[in-house]
Design an enzyme around this catalytic site. Structure first.
Site, mmCIF file in Angstrom:
data_model
loop_
_atom_site.group_PDB
_atom_site.id
_atom_site.type_symbol
_atom_site.label_atom_id
_atom_site.label_comp_id
_atom_site.label_asym_id
_atom_site.label_seq_id
_atom_site.Cartn_x
_atom_site.Cartn_y
_atom_site.Cartn_z
ATOM 1 N N CYS A 21 0.828 -1.200 0.000
ATOM 2 C CA CYS A 21 0.000 0.000 0.000
ATOM 3 C C CYS A 21 0.862 1.249 0.000
ATOM 4 O O CYS A 21 0.525 2.252 -0.633
ATOM 5 C CB CYS A 21 -0.861 0.065 1.254
ATOM 6 S SG CYS A 21 -1.632 -1.462 1.670
ATOM 7 N N ASP A 411 38.858 11.148 14.968
ATOM 8 C CA ASP A 411 39.545 12.408 15.143
ATOM 9 C C ASP A 411 40.143 12.399 16.548
ATOM 10 O O ASP A 411 39.676 11.673 17.412
ATOM 11 C CB ASP A 411 38.514 13.536 14.995
ATOM 12 C CG ASP A 411 39.119 14.886 15.241
ATOM 13 O OD1 ASP A 411 40.159 15.170 14.623
ATOM 14 O OD2 ASP A 411 38.563 15.645 16.044
#
Ligand code: ADP
Ligand code: MG
Length: 740
Positions: A21, A411
């Site tokens: 649907c 980092d």
């Protein structure tokens, strides 16, 4: 060219829970002129339409209605809606089952009652037939409504197929079969609705964390107002034990706040004047006065909920494949049914009835329901679960990619370290002068702080903290003369102080960019770097005046986070940093990382990330980059998956990252990888089961061995299995990540 406007429209669609649907609803919405894109989710019942500003909600509603689904224009209450749908379905299924049982009973009595008075067996048989029909009617009630709506809009959906099969069975005189098919179908729909409701609930409750009213001080009086009426700048009083109604800054009071609802951290965080607090978090034992800094609909929690909803609409890679498959699967099987039912008997001259029966079974096998649900349930469950632990995953694609993580790049500053360096050494070059006066340590710091006055870099903060200056007005001195602040990303900062340009930054800024040798000072700096400190130089375009070294401590959980990432199956951990190689190596060695690329400039960092990602691609694995989301935004964007830490409160990080960790807890990265892996596994299992059972059913149906009720059971059973399997992702996974 005129930029195309992009407006968004969020709608709730009723009854869109057989997932095929969702495709029809999307197609309906896209058929409206002005609509740029439409995404619908059978699992959440949500439809998001992106349009050019000319589309009204009613237009979309009409287009979707034409495909057989009703759109609600008001914002939905997913919890309540799920409840209603479930209750209605349950009632119909139970009713249908009761009549079915009674019918079988009547039929059995009619056959088994040997001493029955004449006429009774035929009465009982007729009663049984009536009961079968009643059961059929109840079981088929919802199916019939949707089938009619679809037919009215000249489309064929699965419900039409079911009705055709049931009517076919009735026409062939097989009443029990028809009733059984629709009863099983109703049971399946009920279970499906229950599963979907459970998934929706995983999310719906997040926003309920915000209280409805708040105690505000206005013009010296305290009054209770609805949270929706709060404005930026209001002073809100939060009593002990209460939930915070707004995002803001504490102005008075001391307390501990449990931020788990937003960040996932289990430990309460100490809060006092100047600290940021978030709506939805829970105040501890102290009373707090908070000045609101965000409108109520713009709080971090509200953004998270919005982003999570959006994420759930974004389709996973698997899901797109499945959608494409479903689009041709159904018509092909229906075509096959026509061939089997009508063409074969005609061509081979066989009796019609058995072949029609086979064709009806094929019609029921034509629904790709379980397959289409196999991915979204898992994705929605996983994303909802992660959100509750303060990990925001932006969609199925990000989830899957996280699960395929091969290398994690980290980092250094602010990611592996706490990101709050402290100045440890200050060295002045012999004979250095500023504005005609000889420099000492404190005036060098003053000069550096003046240059860094507007910088957001952690090193700049450390320098300002140590210099302990007031404001340009109160402090006079060098700071009062500072102008033209400028950041040089990845290198340093620049400003005009006492009429002259000064720089603070890395060695490379002076030696390569400005062409100023650092000489003896550079050697001092190198030895400080070998101790793991970060060194920045202070000077102008003709000479270096001194250096400042700062040390940053590792995050306490960094080591454990690394261990967990390895356990989660990550092959390699790489440190990427702009800091100098000596400092970086100290950190990499301490944590036992596999590789370390230091001294990177923002551009080269992006290049490294791209190279790492490209190397992994042939293996089908991904590169995850973890950073702060602000300074590292370009590198995060270049990775397959960018993970931003500490995203609560930084909108930029929250919006830009693929995965946002609301807290600063590095261990959450491992959690996200593990969740991704589990989700990928569940999706694979689901697809395998759904496809396997379909293939088996197809084979049986073609051979004429598949009863109608078996076809429905296969479909419903698989759908339920797939949902239950997806819901496993809602379960906690092993002992926590430090976040409850
Ligand atoms: P990281 O990768 O460690 O986050 P950045 O790219 O933010 O590093 O910065 C790289 C280097 O550039 C820092 O180690 C520092 O030497 C220098 N730098 C960048 N910005 C500044 C600044 N505002 N003040 C001083 N030094 C800076
Ligand atoms: Mg950085």
């Amino acid at each position: 060219m005129l930029a195309r406007r992009r407006c968004e429209l969020d709608l709730a669609v009723e009854g869109m829970d057989c997932p095929a649907c969702a495709l029809k609803v999307e197609a309906g919405a896209r058929s409206v002129t002005g609509v740029i894109s439409a995404e619908a989710s059978a699992v959440t019942g949500a439809l998001r339409v992106v349009h050019d500003g000319t589309v009204r909600p009613e237009d979309v509603a009409a287009a979707v209605k034409a495909r057989g689904y009703r759109v609600r224009l008001l914002r939905r209450d997913p919890e309540r809606e799920g409840e209603d749908v479930l209750r209605r379905r349950l009632g119909l299924a139970v009713g249908s089952g009761a009549f079915l049982a009674a019918a079988f009973l009547a039929r059995w009595v009619a056959a088994a009652w040997t001493g029955a008075p004449p006429g009774w067996p035929s009465v009982l048989t007729r009663l049984a037939a009536a009961l079968f029909l009643l059961s059929t009617a109840l079981g088929g009630r919802l199916v019939a409504v949707r089938a009619l709506e679809a037919l009215r809009s000249r489309t064929v959906n699965f419900e039409v197929l079911v009705i055709v099969a049931a009517l076919g069975a009735i026409a062939l005189g097989d009443l029990p079969e028809a009733a059984l098919v629709l009863f099983l179908f109703a049971v399946g729909e009920t279970l499906e609705a229950a599963g979907v409701r459970r998934t929706r609930r995983a999310l719906g409750s997040l926003l309920d964390l915000v209280p409805r009213t708040a105690l505000v001080r206005r013009e010296g009086r305290e009054l209770e107002v609805p949270v929706a009426e709060l404005r930026v700048g209001d002073t809100v009083i939060v009593r002990p034990g209460e939930r915070l109604p707004v995002d803001g800054e504490v102005v008075a009071g001391l307390s501990h706040v449990n931020q788990a609802p937003v960040t996932g951290e289990a430990m309460p965080v100490a809060k006092g004047p100047g600290d940021r607090v978030f709506a939805g978090t829970v105040n501890g034992a102290g009373a707090l006065e908070v000045v609101s800094t965000r409108d109520p609909e713009d709080t971090t929690l509200a953004r998270v909920v919005h982003l999570v909803e959006e994420a759930q609409l974004r389709k996973a890679r698997h899901q797109r494949q499945v959608d494409r498959f479903a689009a041709w699967y159904t018509p092909v099987v229906v075509g096959l049914a026509v061939v089997v039912g009508l063409v074969t008997p005609a061509v081979l001259g066989r009796p019609l009835i058995p072949y029609v029966y086979r064709a009806l079974a094929l019609l029921l096998v034509a629904c790709p329901c379980a397959l289409v649900l196999s991915t979204p349930v898992a994705v929605v469950a996983a994303i909802g679960q992660a959100a509750r632990r303060g990990v925001l995953v932006k969609g199925g694609q990000a989830l899957e990619a996280m699960g395929r993580a091969g290398v994690v790049a980290l980092d250094k500053t602010g990611t592996l370290t706490v990101g709050r360096p402290e100045v440890s050494d200050v060295v002045v070059a012999p004979g250095a002068q500023v504005a005609g006066r000889p420099l000492d340590e404190s005036s060098l710091l003053e000069l550096a702080a003046a240059v860094e006055w507007r910088s957001e870099h952690p090193l700049a903060e450390a320098i300002r903290r140590r210099a302990a200056l007031g404001s340009p007005e109160t402090d006079g001195g060098l700071l009062a003369t500072a102008r033209n602040f400028e950041a040089i990303p990845g290198r340093g900062a620049k400003a005009r102080v006492a009429g002259r340009n000064y720089y603070v930054g890395r060695r490379l800024l002076f030696e390569s960019d400005l062409g100023v040798p650092t000489g003896e000072l550079g050697r001092v700096g190198e030895s400080l770097e070998r101790e793991g400190k970060t060194v920045v130089y202070v000077g102008c375009h003709s000479e270096v005046l001194g250096l400042i070294a700062a040390g940053d401590t590792l995050r306490p959980e960094a080591e454990e986070a690394v261990a967990r990432l390895r356990r989660a199956g990550v092959d390699r951990l790489v440190l990427l940093t702009g800091d100098n190689p000596a400092t970086a190596r100290v950190v990499a060695e301490r944590l036992g990382l596999d590789d370390c690329r230091a001294g990177l400039l923002p551009e080269t960092k992006v290049g490294e990330v791209e190279a790492l990602a490209a190397a992994l691609r042939p293996e089908g694995r991904t590169l995850v980059m973890v950073g702060d989301g602000v300074n590292d935004a370009p590198a995060l964007a270049a990775a397959d998956i960018g993970v931003a830490m500490g995203a609560a409160g930084t909108d930029q990080a929250l919006e830009a990252a693929d995965v946002a960790l609301m807290s600063d807890d590095l261990r959450q990265v491992a959690y996200a990888v593990r969740l991704g892996r589990r989700a990928v596994a569940v999706i694979r299992q689901n697809v395998a089961v759904a496809v396997g059972i379909k293939v088996a059913a197809l084979a049986l149906a073609s051979a004429g061995l598949l009863q109608l009720w078996m076809a429905v059971l296969a479909d419903t059973g698989t759908t339920v299995l797939v949902i239950l399997n997806g819901l496993r992702l809602l379960r906690e996974d092993g002992p926590g990540t430090g976040a409850a």
